[in-house]
Design a protein around this motif. Structure first.
Motif, PDB file in Angstrom:
ATOM      1  N   THR A  15      -2.396 -11.686  20.823  1.00 43.83           N
ATOM      2  CA  THR A  15      -1.359 -11.309  22.039  1.00 43.83           C
ATOM      3  C   THR A  15      -0.247 -12.065  23.311  1.00 43.83           C
ATOM      4  O   THR A  15       0.804 -12.100  23.833  1.00 43.83           O
ATOM      5  N   SER A  16      -0.550 -13.576  22.799  1.00 40.38           N
ATOM      6  CA  SER A  16       0.496 -15.238  23.352  1.00 40.38           C
ATOM      7  C   SER A  16       1.789 -14.427  22.990  1.00 40.38           C
ATOM      8  O   SER A  16       2.917 -14.836  23.888  1.00 40.38           O
ATOM      9  N   ILE A  17       2.066 -13.885  21.563  1.00 37.61           N
ATOM     10  CA  ILE A  17       2.909 -14.008  21.407  1.00 37.61           C
ATOM     11  C   ILE A  17       3.998 -12.426  21.151  1.00 37.61           C
ATOM     12  O   ILE A  17       5.276 -12.525  20.463  1.00 37.61           O
ATOM     13  N   CYS A  18       2.853 -11.694  21.401  1.00 39.70           N
ATOM     14  CA  CYS A  18       3.453  -9.981  22.134  1.00 39.70           C
ATOM     15  C   CYS A  18       3.952  -9.908  23.365  1.00 39.70           C
ATOM     16  O   CYS A  18       3.390 -10.532  24.140  1.00 39.70           O
ATOM     17  N   GLY A  19       5.062  -9.183  23.457  1.00 38.56           N
ATOM     18  CA  GLY A  19       5.309  -8.840  25.322  1.00 38.56           C
ATOM     19  C   GLY A  19       4.007  -7.467  25.607  1.00 38.56           C
ATOM     20  O   GLY A  19       4.436  -8.102  26.809  1.00 38.56           O
ATOM     21  N   GLY A  20       3.707  -7.059  24.858  1.00 35.53           N
ATOM     22  CA  GLY A  20       2.706  -5.969  25.221  1.00 35.53           C
ATOM     23  C   GLY A  20       1.421  -5.711  24.923  1.00 35.53           C
ATOM     24  O   GLY A  20       1.550  -6.167  23.406  1.00 35.53           O
ATOM     25  N   LEU A  21       0.586  -6.020  25.022  1.00 29.53           N
ATOM     26  CA  LEU A  21      -0.816  -5.140  24.999  1.00 29.53           C
ATOM     27  C   LEU A  21      -0.865  -3.599  24.876  1.00 29.53           C
ATOM     28  O   LEU A  21      -1.077  -3.268  26.596  1.00 29.53           O
ATOM     29  N   ASN A  22      -1.254  -3.139  23.873  1.00 31.00           N
ATOM     30  CA  ASN A  22      -1.680  -1.677  23.831  1.00 31.00           C
ATOM     31  C   ASN A  22      -3.577  -1.623  23.582  1.00 31.00           C
ATOM     32  O   ASN A  22      -3.811  -1.839  23.045  1.00 31.00           O
ATOM     33  N   ILE A  23      -3.962  -1.373  24.869  1.00 29.65           N
ATOM     34  CA  ILE A  23      -6.034  -1.096  24.619  1.00 29.65           C
ATOM     35  C   ILE A  23      -6.182   0.587  24.809  1.00 29.65           C
ATOM     36  O   ILE A  23      -5.987   1.490  25.073  1.00 29.65           O
ATOM     37  N   ASN A  24      -6.790   0.511  23.099  1.00 28.67           N
ATOM     38  CA  ASN A  24      -7.152   1.745  23.263  1.00 28.67           C
ATOM     39  C   ASN A  24      -8.818   2.093  22.648  1.00 28.67           C
ATOM     40  O   ASN A  24      -9.019   1.039  22.070  1.00 28.67           O
ATOM     41  N   ILE A  25      -9.694   2.631  23.391  1.00 29.70           N
ATOM     42  CA  ILE A  25     -11.617   2.842  23.406  1.00 29.70           C
ATOM     43  C   ILE A  25     -11.743   4.085  22.468  1.00 29.70           C
ATOM     44  O   ILE A  25     -12.826   4.198  22.277  1.00 29.70           O
ATOM     45  N   GLY A  26     -10.618   4.302  21.354  1.00 34.33           N
ATOM     46  CA  GLY A  26     -11.625   5.376  20.879  1.00 34.33           C
ATOM     47  C   GLY A  26     -12.133   5.443  20.022  1.00 34.33           C
ATOM     48  O   GLY A  26     -13.511   6.355  19.926  1.00 34.33           O
ATOM     49  N   THR A  27     -12.696   4.044  19.202  1.00 29.89           N
ATOM     50  CA  THR A  27     -13.639   3.396  18.137  1.00 29.89           C
ATOM     51  C   THR A  27     -14.656   2.563  18.733  1.00 29.89           C
ATOM     52  O   THR A  27     -14.120   1.455  17.972  1.00 29.89           O
ATOM     53  N   LEU A  28     -14.894   2.212  19.523  1.00 24.88           N
ATOM     54  CA  LEU A  28     -15.340   1.474  20.477  1.00 24.88           C
ATOM     55  C   LEU A  28     -16.571   1.252  18.978  1.00 24.88           C
ATOM     56  O   LEU A  28     -17.478   1.616  18.364  1.00 24.88           O
TER      57      LEU A  28
END
Length: 275
Positions: A52-65
Motif C-alpha cells: 500500500t505504501s508504494i501505491c497511489g490507491g487502494l481498492n478493497i473488495n469484500i466479495g470472497t471474505l
C-alpha cells in the motif's frame, strides 16, 4: 465536468493495490491495465502495508471474505489513510450474510474511504436500513429508475455526507454523488449484468481515475462509471457483428473498448446529467 480525466490516467499510470475477490482478480488486473493504470494484487497481512505504501490507491473488495483478508484490508486501509492515498470500498454482497455486513461496517469504522461503489442494496446496508441482496446482486426492489431517481440521488448525497466518501451507486441508471452534487449516468448495456466481475472491474477503474485526478474525485468517479458503461455499449456493438459471440467474448470486448477509451471517445458517447 473536468476535462482530461482519462488523459491524466494514461500519462501518470497510477499504481493501484487491490485486495479483491478471487473470482474476478484477473479481470480487475486486466481492466486496470486497459484503462491506463498498473495493478498490484497482494492480500497477505505480512506485506499489505508495504505494498500500500508504494501505491497511489487502494481498492478493497469484500466479495470472497475470509478472516485472513479482513485483517489485511484493515491494515492496508489504515496505512493508505496515513499516507492520504485514494481508497475505494466495494462492499460486495453486504447484507447477504452477517460476516459481509459486519466486515463492511467495520471497514467504514476503521478506514476513511475516498469512494464507495456498490449497488443500491449494498449501499442501503451500509446506511443501516433494510436493503436486501440476491446473492451479490441487488434486490429487484432496489433499483434506480426514472421514477425514483430523485430519491436515489438524495440517498446517495446523504450517504456521502455520512461517510465522507463519493458514492457510486451502479445499476440500470448509475448515480454518482458527493453530499452537494450528483450525476445520473445512463451508459451501459443490460448484458453487462450477465458477466461476473463488471462491478469489480469498475471499482478498479474508479481507483485509477481518482489517483490520477485527486482534486476532482466526484468527476473522476463519474467519468470512470461512464467509461465502463460506454465500453459495455461499444463491446455490445462489436458482439452483435460476431456470429458465434457470447458473454465470454463480450467480456473481452469490454476490456478492448476500455483499452481504447479516450476523453474524446467518452465525450462523444457519454450520457450524463448533473442533478
Amino acid at each position: 465536468m473536468e476535462k482530461n480525466i482519462i488523459k491524466n490516467v494514461r500519462e501518470t499510470v497510477p499504481l493501484v493495490h487491490n485486495i479483491t475477490n478471487y473470482v474476478t482478480v484477473n479481470d480487475v488486473a486486466n481492466i486496470l491495465l486497459a484503462c491506463g493504470g498498473s495493478p498490484i494484487m497482494a492480500d497477505d497481512a505480512g506485506e499489505v502495508v508495504e505494498i500500500t505504501s508504494i501505491c497511489g490507491g487502494l481498492n478493497i473488495n469484500i466479495g470472497t471474505l475470509n478472516g485472513r483478508t479482513i485483517e489485511s484490508m484493515i491494515l492496508a486501509g489504515k496505512r493508505a489513510n496515513e499516507l492520504d492515498h485514494i481508497t475505494v470500498l466495494d462492499p460486495v454482497g453486504a447484507g447477504a450474510s452477517k460476516l459481509r455486513t459486519e466486515t463492511a461496517m467495520q471497514l467504514l469504522k476503521e478506514v476513511r474511504f475516498s469512494v464507495i461503489r456498490g449497488n443500491v442494496s449494498e449501499l442501503k446496508t451500509l446506511w443501516g436500513g433494510e436493503g436486501t441482496t440476491k446473492g451479490v446482486d441487488a434486490d429487484i426492489a432496489d433499483r434506480a429508475t426514472e421514477e425514483n431517481l430523485d430519491d436515489m440521488m438524495e440517498f446517495a448525497k446523504k450517504l456521502s455526507k455520512k461517510t465522507g466518501a463519493v458514492i457510486a451507486m451502479t445499476g440500470a441508471i448509475d448515480v454518482v454523488a458527493n453530499e452537494s452534487k450528483g450525476y445520473a449516468i445512463r451508459n451501459g448495456n443490460p448484458l453487462m449484468s450477465k458477466i461476473t466481475g463488471t462491478g469489480c472491474m469498475l471499482s478498479g477503474v474508479v481507483a485509477a481515475y481518482c489517483v490520477a485526478n485527486p482534486k476532482h474525485l466526484l468527476d473522476a468517479t463519474a467519468v470512470a462509471v461512464a467509461a465502463m458503461g460506454l465500453s459495455g455499449e461499444i463491446g455490445f456493438e462489436r458482439l452483435e457483428k460476431t456470429a458465434l459471440g457470447g458473454t465470454s467474448s463480450y467480456r473481452t470486448y469490454i476490456i478492448d473498448a476500455m483499452s481504447n477509451m479516450s476523453d474524446g471517445i467518452l465525450q462523444e458517447g457519454i450520457k450524463i446529467e448533473a442533478r
